[in-house]
Motif scaffolding. Structure first.
Motif, PDB file in Angstrom:
ATOM      1  N   THR A 159     -14.952  -0.920 -24.090  1.00  0.00           N
ATOM      2  CA  THR A 159     -13.667  -0.207 -23.769  1.00  0.00           C
ATOM      3  C   THR A 159     -13.745   1.490 -24.062  1.00  0.00           C
ATOM      4  O   THR A 159     -14.251   1.847 -24.791  1.00  0.00           O
ATOM      5  CB  THR A 159     -12.764  -0.604 -24.836  1.00  0.00           C
ATOM      6  OG1 THR A 159     -12.562  -2.182 -24.556  1.00  0.00           O
ATOM      7  CG2 THR A 159     -11.342  -0.137 -24.602  1.00  0.00           C
ATOM      8  N   THR A 160     -13.089   1.955 -22.736  1.00  0.00           N
ATOM      9  CA  THR A 160     -13.080   3.373 -22.912  1.00  0.00           C
ATOM     10  C   THR A 160     -11.877   3.965 -23.580  1.00  0.00           C
ATOM     11  O   THR A 160     -10.850   3.359 -23.306  1.00  0.00           O
ATOM     12  CB  THR A 160     -13.017   4.255 -21.626  1.00  0.00           C
ATOM     13  OG1 THR A 160     -14.405   4.079 -21.109  1.00  0.00           O
ATOM     14  CG2 THR A 160     -12.854   5.725 -21.534  1.00  0.00           C
TER      15      THR A 160
ATOM     16  N   ASP B   9      -1.007   0.261 -17.916  1.00  0.00           N
ATOM     17  CA  ASP B   9      -1.791  -0.755 -16.807  1.00  0.00           C
ATOM     18  C   ASP B   9      -2.905  -0.083 -16.169  1.00  0.00           C
ATOM     19  O   ASP B   9      -3.548  -0.503 -15.248  1.00  0.00           O
ATOM     20  CB  ASP B   9      -0.827  -0.724 -15.831  1.00  0.00           C
ATOM     21  CG  ASP B   9       0.575  -1.476 -16.293  1.00  0.00           C
ATOM     22  OD1 ASP B   9       0.423  -2.260 -17.146  1.00  0.00           O
ATOM     23  OD2 ASP B   9       1.481  -1.292 -15.827  1.00  0.00           O
ATOM     24  N   MET B  10      -3.741   0.914 -17.006  1.00  0.00           N
ATOM     25  CA  MET B  10      -4.970   1.144 -16.365  1.00  0.00           C
ATOM     26  C   MET B  10      -6.164   0.461 -17.463  1.00  0.00           C
ATOM     27  O   MET B  10      -5.758   0.284 -18.434  1.00  0.00           O
ATOM     28  CB  MET B  10      -5.076   2.465 -16.702  1.00  0.00           C
ATOM     29  CG  MET B  10      -3.968   3.712 -15.788  1.00  0.00           C
ATOM     30  SD  MET B  10      -4.316   3.237 -13.849  1.00  0.00           S
ATOM     31  CE  MET B  10      -5.638   4.295 -13.714  1.00  0.00           C
ATOM     32  N   PRO B  11      -7.149   0.551 -17.009  1.00  0.00           N
ATOM     33  CA  PRO B  11      -8.352  -0.074 -17.822  1.00  0.00           C
ATOM     34  C   PRO B  11      -8.951   0.901 -18.910  1.00  0.00           C
ATOM     35  O   PRO B  11     -10.089   0.893 -18.960  1.00  0.00           O
ATOM     36  CB  PRO B  11      -9.500  -0.461 -16.809  1.00  0.00           C
ATOM     37  CG  PRO B  11      -9.145   0.675 -15.637  1.00  0.00           C
ATOM     38  CD  PRO B  11      -7.676   1.189 -15.697  1.00  0.00           C
ATOM     39  N   VAL B  12      -8.111   1.575 -19.587  1.00  0.00           N
ATOM     40  CA  VAL B  12      -8.355   2.347 -20.779  1.00  0.00           C
ATOM     41  C   VAL B  12      -7.451   2.217 -21.852  1.00  0.00           C
ATOM     42  O   VAL B  12      -6.419   1.581 -21.733  1.00  0.00           O
ATOM     43  CB  VAL B  12      -8.504   4.051 -20.471  1.00  0.00           C
ATOM     44  CG1 VAL B  12      -9.798   4.211 -19.564  1.00  0.00           C
ATOM     45  CG2 VAL B  12      -7.353   4.279 -19.837  1.00  0.00           C
TER      46      VAL B  12
ATOM     47  N   VAL C  27     -10.854   6.830 -16.658  1.00  0.00           N
ATOM     48  CA  VAL C  27     -11.173   5.502 -16.005  1.00  0.00           C
ATOM     49  C   VAL C  27     -12.650   5.662 -15.322  1.00  0.00           C
ATOM     50  O   VAL C  27     -13.417   4.710 -15.202  1.00  0.00           O
ATOM     51  CB  VAL C  27     -10.163   5.235 -14.996  1.00  0.00           C
ATOM     52  CG1 VAL C  27     -10.694   4.309 -14.005  1.00  0.00           C
ATOM     53  CG2 VAL C  27      -8.792   4.946 -15.544  1.00  0.00           C
ATOM     54  N   LEU C  28     -12.991   6.742 -14.765  1.00  0.00           N
ATOM     55  CA  LEU C  28     -14.440   7.013 -14.039  1.00  0.00           C
ATOM     56  C   LEU C  28     -15.267   6.878 -15.224  1.00  0.00           C
ATOM     57  O   LEU C  28     -16.585   6.304 -14.923  1.00  0.00           O
ATOM     58  CB  LEU C  28     -14.327   8.607 -13.487  1.00  0.00           C
ATOM     59  CG  LEU C  28     -13.421   8.653 -12.349  1.00  0.00           C
ATOM     60  CD1 LEU C  28     -13.543   9.916 -11.859  1.00  0.00           C
ATOM     61  CD2 LEU C  28     -13.909   7.583 -11.198  1.00  0.00           C
ATOM     62  N   HIS C  29     -15.176   7.130 -16.408  1.00  0.00           N
ATOM     63  CA  HIS C  29     -16.103   7.340 -17.520  1.00  0.00           C
ATOM     64  C   HIS C  29     -16.138   5.637 -17.833  1.00  0.00           C
ATOM     65  O   HIS C  29     -17.394   5.246 -18.130  1.00  0.00           O
ATOM     66  CB  HIS C  29     -15.653   8.035 -18.995  1.00  0.00           C
ATOM     67  CG  HIS C  29     -16.253   7.862 -20.188  1.00  0.00           C
ATOM     68  ND1 HIS C  29     -15.919   6.959 -20.966  1.00  0.00           N
ATOM     69  CD2 HIS C  29     -17.250   8.676 -20.593  1.00  0.00           C
ATOM     70  CE1 HIS C  29     -16.877   7.025 -21.956  1.00  0.00           C
ATOM     71  NE2 HIS C  29     -17.813   7.922 -21.694  1.00  0.00           N
TER      72      HIS C  29
ATOM     73  N   PRO D  15     -20.222  11.934 -12.084  1.00  0.00           N
ATOM     74  CA  PRO D  15     -20.542  12.989 -11.278  1.00  0.00           C
ATOM     75  C   PRO D  15     -19.216  13.842 -11.086  1.00  0.00           C
ATOM     76  O   PRO D  15     -18.237  13.563 -10.707  1.00  0.00           O
ATOM     77  CB  PRO D  15     -20.841  12.113  -9.801  1.00  0.00           C
ATOM     78  CG  PRO D  15     -21.161  10.887 -10.115  1.00  0.00           C
ATOM     79  CD  PRO D  15     -19.975  10.552 -11.597  1.00  0.00           C
ATOM     80  N   TYR D  16     -19.700  15.246 -11.294  1.00  0.00           N
ATOM     81  CA  TYR D  16     -18.864  16.244 -11.029  1.00  0.00           C
ATOM     82  C   TYR D  16     -18.068  16.083  -9.719  1.00  0.00           C
ATOM     83  O   TYR D  16     -16.682  16.485  -9.742  1.00  0.00           O
ATOM     84  CB  TYR D  16     -19.383  17.823 -11.037  1.00  0.00           C
ATOM     85  CG  TYR D  16     -18.532  18.861 -10.915  1.00  0.00           C
ATOM     86  CD1 TYR D  16     -17.835  19.245 -12.328  1.00  0.00           C
ATOM     87  CD2 TYR D  16     -18.397  19.661  -9.958  1.00  0.00           C
ATOM     88  CE1 TYR D  16     -17.096  20.324 -12.208  1.00  0.00           C
ATOM     89  CE2 TYR D  16     -17.536  20.833  -9.766  1.00  0.00           C
ATOM     90  CZ  TYR D  16     -16.932  21.053 -10.959  1.00  0.00           C
ATOM     91  OH  TYR D  16     -16.082  22.244 -10.810  1.00  0.00           O
ATOM     92  N   ARG D  17     -18.487  15.786  -8.807  1.00  0.00           N
ATOM     93  CA  ARG D  17     -17.746  15.808  -7.547  1.00  0.00           C
ATOM     94  C   ARG D  17     -16.553  14.979  -7.628  1.00  0.00           C
ATOM     95  O   ARG D  17     -15.705  15.013  -6.462  1.00  0.00           O
ATOM     96  CB  ARG D  17     -18.676  15.579  -6.178  1.00  0.00           C
ATOM     97  CG  ARG D  17     -19.062  13.980  -6.187  1.00  0.00           C
ATOM     98  CD  ARG D  17     -20.000  13.952  -5.094  1.00  0.00           C
ATOM     99  NE  ARG D  17     -20.739  12.401  -5.242  1.00  0.00           N
ATOM    100  CZ  ARG D  17     -21.717  12.215  -5.984  1.00  0.00           C
ATOM    101  NH1 ARG D  17     -22.267  13.156  -6.669  1.00  0.00           N
ATOM    102  NH2 ARG D  17     -22.142  11.181  -6.097  1.00  0.00           N
TER     103      ARG D  17
END
Length: 127
Positions: A7-8, A43-46, A93-95, A104-106
Motif C-alpha cells: 500500500t502506498t 476511491d483511489m488505490p492509495v 498512484v504512480l508510485h 519516470p519524470y516524464r
C-alpha cells in the motif's frame, strides 16, 4: 499467491502553516491541504493519514509518500489547491504502480514538479 504491491500512503502534515498564515482563518494550511488530498484520494488505490508535524516547516506544506520496500519521498512547498491535491494523489498512484517507488519524470503531474525535498531508500528487510 498474490503479487499485490504494498500500500502506498500519503502522509500529510496537518500543522503546516505557510508564510502569511492568518490564525483567524481557523484551519491551518496543512489541515486545508489534508482535506483536499483526502477528497482527491477517495476511491483511489492509495491511503491517506494526517500527522502533526513532519518537521519541514521551512518547506511547508509537506507530504510524505511511502510504501514498504520502496523508495519513499518527502514533498513540500505546496500551495493549498485542488490542483495540488490531485497532483499529489496522481503521483502517489504512480508510485504505487512502480515496483521500486521510482516514477519516470516524464509521467509526473505538473503539480508535483519542483516540490521534491528528500528521497529515502527502503529500509533493509533484515538486520
Amino acid at each position: 499467491m498474490s503479487t499485490q504491491s504494498p500500500t502506498t500512503w500519503i502522509t500529510i502534515c496537518d500543522t503546516c502553516k505557510r508564510e502569511g498564515w492568518d490564525a483567524a482563518s481557523g484551519a491551518t494550511d496543512g489541515e486545508r491541504l489534508a482535506a483536499l488530498v483526502e477528497a482527491a484520494a477517495k476511491d483511489m488505490p492509495v491511503r491517506t493519514r494526517r500527522v502533526s508535524c513532519l518537521m519541514g516547516c521551512q518547506q511547508g506544506c509537506n507530504v510524505a509518500v511511502q510504501a514498504a520496500g520502496k523508495l519513499n519521498y518527502t514533498l513540500g512547498r505546496f500551495e493549498v489547491s485542488e490542483e495540488t491535491a490531485r497532483g499529489i494523489v496522481d503521483w502517489a498512484v504512480l508510485h504505487g504502480e512502480s515496483a521500486t517507488g521510482q516514477v519516470p519524470y516524464r509521467t509526473w503531474p505538473q503539480a508535483v514538479k519542483g516540490h521534491f525535498v528528500t528521497r529515502h531508500p527502503p529500509l533493509p528487510d533484515a538486520e
